[in-house]
Enzyme design. Structure first.
Site, PDB file in Angstrom:
ATOM      1  N   LEU A 162      37.205  45.033  38.994  1.00  0.00           N
ATOM      2  CA  LEU A 162      37.042  43.877  40.141  1.00  0.00           C
ATOM      3  C   LEU A 162      38.322  43.459  40.875  1.00  0.00           C
ATOM      4  CD1 LEU A 162      35.096  41.405  37.807  1.00  0.00           C
ATOM      5  CD2 LEU A 162      34.174  43.016  39.459  1.00  0.00           C
ATOM      6  N   GLY A 163      39.475  43.684  40.381  1.00  0.00           N
ATOM      7  CA  GLY A 163      40.594  43.265  41.010  1.00  0.00           C
ATOM      8  C   GLY A 163      41.890  43.990  40.153  1.00  0.00           C
ATOM      9  N   GLY A 165      46.374  43.298  40.049  1.00  0.00           N
ATOM     10  CA  GLY A 165      47.538  42.429  40.295  1.00  0.00           C
ATOM     11  C   GLY A 165      48.977  43.016  39.760  1.00  0.00           C
ATOM     12  N   THR A 166      49.936  42.371  39.932  1.00  0.00           N
ATOM     13  CA  THR A 166      51.295  42.580  39.579  1.00  0.00           C
ATOM     14  C   THR A 166      51.222  42.719  38.085  1.00  0.00           C
ATOM     15  OG1 THR A 166      52.113  41.086  41.210  1.00  0.00           O
ATOM     16  CG2 THR A 166      53.766  41.864  39.579  1.00  0.00           C
ATOM     17  N   LYS A 169      44.919  43.988  35.439  1.00  0.00           N
ATOM     18  CA  LYS A 169      43.558  44.340  36.120  1.00  0.00           C
ATOM     19  C   LYS A 169      42.586  43.221  35.579  1.00  0.00           C
ATOM     20  CE  LYS A 169      44.157  48.470  35.060  1.00  0.00           C
ATOM     21  NZ  LYS A 169      43.919  49.820  34.915  1.00  0.00           N
ATOM     22  N   LYS A 185      40.248  39.862  31.872  1.00  0.00           N
ATOM     23  CA  LYS A 185      41.916  39.994  32.738  1.00  0.00           C
ATOM     24  C   LYS A 185      42.630  40.727  31.398  1.00  0.00           C
ATOM     25  CE  LYS A 185      44.963  36.861  35.035  1.00  0.00           C
ATOM     26  NZ  LYS A 185      44.934  35.571  35.509  1.00  0.00           N
ATOM     27  N   ASP A 279      47.941  25.729  42.638  1.00  0.00           N
ATOM     28  CA  ASP A 279      47.624  26.947  43.328  1.00  0.00           C
ATOM     29  C   ASP A 279      46.246  26.837  43.976  1.00  0.00           C
ATOM     30  OD1 ASP A 279      48.906  29.107  44.229  1.00  0.00           O
ATOM     31  OD2 ASP A 279      48.066  30.328  42.806  1.00  0.00           O
TER      32      ASP A 279
END
Length: 485
Positions: A162-163, A165-166, A169, A185, A279
């Site tokens: 789904l995504g 990042g740094t 995933k 996650k 955020d």
């Protein structure tokens, strides 16, 4: 109880975190480790009365001398609330620098063995150096029933990416035992440790575990392997608001009002529990399958903020940073209302209120530029956005002691029944056209088209036998809770 004494005081030049200018600050170093800075030199009676511009702790700090960007510079690396920060100072002479460094190091050394027992459990103490140097005081109060079987990577089928990042995933998974779908996650420990994100990650876990609200992402499980941390969360497959807005360019005021009301409801809940989100941005606002908001990604939350309490850590996306953050001042709950102002401006105006590719120019705009509004906006919408985007947090809508109530009672939300909002009784203006739990049409196909690569399952077979001392960074990370109560 030992009386707190001023160990050293004087003028320092402090470098800004975002706007890299040098600002004169009068600093007091106290015996309890507090290192506080003022714009003007306070007299002795004002020390406890004047709100400081800067408030750090030198406990567990590291000090470094450098001649760049100016001669006689020194850098303090320390813990600010739960985040590792670096602050840069400069003085006129090498002798003056040496005096400050010796004083700070002396105070820090004196504090090493003085952590009160009742605070030890709460302090998420991030030390520096190799992983084995990190204190097991980084703990989380996890209410976990001892009889419950432990969750492992093998308990899930891995369906779609789904995504990415740094730090890792996010994967759509199906729990084998129940057939239920979740978003997992998966964070790589080595990256989190290398980037000093241990405390942020522990904060994310604790906030997710201790919050239950219709517009906040629920946490089902948290567990770890030898090299990864895993959050198994509610799966919201309606996509990011960013995804929808980028395709439609602008939302109607009614649609923005609906999403805004649900965000306000979630922020009111978090603030009432002394958590500031910090955020708010379109990418962190998801829609569930019915079209209701789900706020995700709690890695930047700051815990323990009450009315009037402030925090001093730098995080967030540049375009969403509030003026008080850029001005290097302490900041509090009002940063969330600024964030709400930015996302609602984007929804109703189709662009950011302040934008420039050059970050220095962007920060200048956020600090100085008056907010401009398209003529198509209603007076109520204009008034709401102008209130939320006030530069001074004390003047900002929501910035007073009434917090969310100020925002909720604004004329723009006059038609909203707030009880109905919390009970999810309002009809969403847009219902995602998802046909099944595994329909990922609202996720970027840059990710969903990729195949999923995971370390072979046998790597995880015996990981739950690991004792907490073998996991020095992330003790007591496991968690299990029923989302559907």
């Amino acid at each position: 109880m030992n009386e707190v004494m001023v160990i050293k005081e004087g003028w320092l030049q402090k470098r800004g975190e975002y706007i890299k200018t040098w600002r004169p600050r009068y600093f007091l170093l106290k015996s309890d480790g507090s290192f506080i800075g003022y714009k003007e030199k306070p007299d002795s009676t004002e020390h406890s009365l004047l709100p400081p511009l800067n408030n750090f702790s030198v406990a567990e700090c590291q000090l470094m001398k450098t001649e760049r960007p100016r001669p006689n510079t020194f850098v303090i690396r320390c813990l600010q609330w739960t985040t590792v920060i670096e602050r840069t100072f400069h003085v006129d002479t090498p002798e003056e620098r040496e005096e400050w460094i010796i004083a700070i190091q002396t105070v820090a050394n004196g504090l090493k063995n003085q952590v009160p027992e009742d605070e030890e459990e709460e302090a998420m103490e991030v030390k520096y150096g190799s992983p084995s140097d990190v204190s097991s005081a980084e703990q989380m109060d996890v209410a976990m029933s001892k009889g419950r079987p432990k969750v492992t990577m093998n308990d899930f089928d891995y369906l779609k990416l789904l995504g990415k990042g740094t730090f890792g995933k996010v994967i759509l998974v199906r729990e084998k035992a129940t057939g239920l779908y979740y978003a997992m996650k998966i964070l790589r420990k080595e990256v989190i440790i290398a980037k000093d994100e241990v405390a942020h990650t522990l904060t994310e876990s604790r906030v997710l575990q201790n919050t239950k609200h219709p517009f906040l992402t629920g946490l089902k499980y948290a567990f770890q392997t030898s090299d990864r941390l895993c959050f198994v969360m509610e799966y919201a497959n309606g996509g990011e608001l960013f995804f929808h807005l980028s395709r439609e360019r602008v939302f109607t005021e009614d649609r923005a009002r609906f999403y805004g009301a649900e965000i306000v409801s979630a922020l009111e809940y978090l603030h009432s529990r002394n958590v500031v989100y910090r955020d708010i941005k379109l990418e962190n606002l998801m829609l569930d399958k019915d079209g209701h908001v789900k706020i995700t990604d709690f890695g930047l939350c700051k815990e323990g903020i009450t009315d009037g309490a402030t925090m001093r850590t730098f995080c967030g996306t540049p375009e969403y940073l509030a003026p008080e953050v850029l001005e290097d001042n302490d900041y509090g709950r009002a940063v969330d209302w600024w964030g709400l102002g930015v996302v609602m401006y984007e929804m109703m105006c189709g662009r950011l209120p302040f934008y420039n590719q050059d970050h220095e120019r962007l920060f200048e705009l956020i600090l100085m530029e008056e907010t401009r509004f398209p003529r198509t906006l209603s007076p109520e919408a204009k008034s709401l956005l102008a209130g939320l985007l006030k530069k001074d947090p004390k003047q900002r809508l929501g910035g007073g002691p009434d917090d969310a109530q100020e925002v909720m009672s604004h004329g723009f939300f006059a038609s909203i029944n707030w009880q109905d909002v919390t009970e999810r009784k309002l009809s969403p203006p847009f219902k995602p056209q998802v046909t099944s739990e595994i329909d990922t049409r609202y996720f970027d196909d840059e990710f969903t088209a990729q195949s999923i690569t995971l370390t072979p399952p046998d790597r995880y077979d015996n990981l739950d036998a690991l004792e907490s001392e073998q996991r020095p960074h992330f003790p007591q990370f496991s968690y299990s809770s029923s989302i559907r109560e």
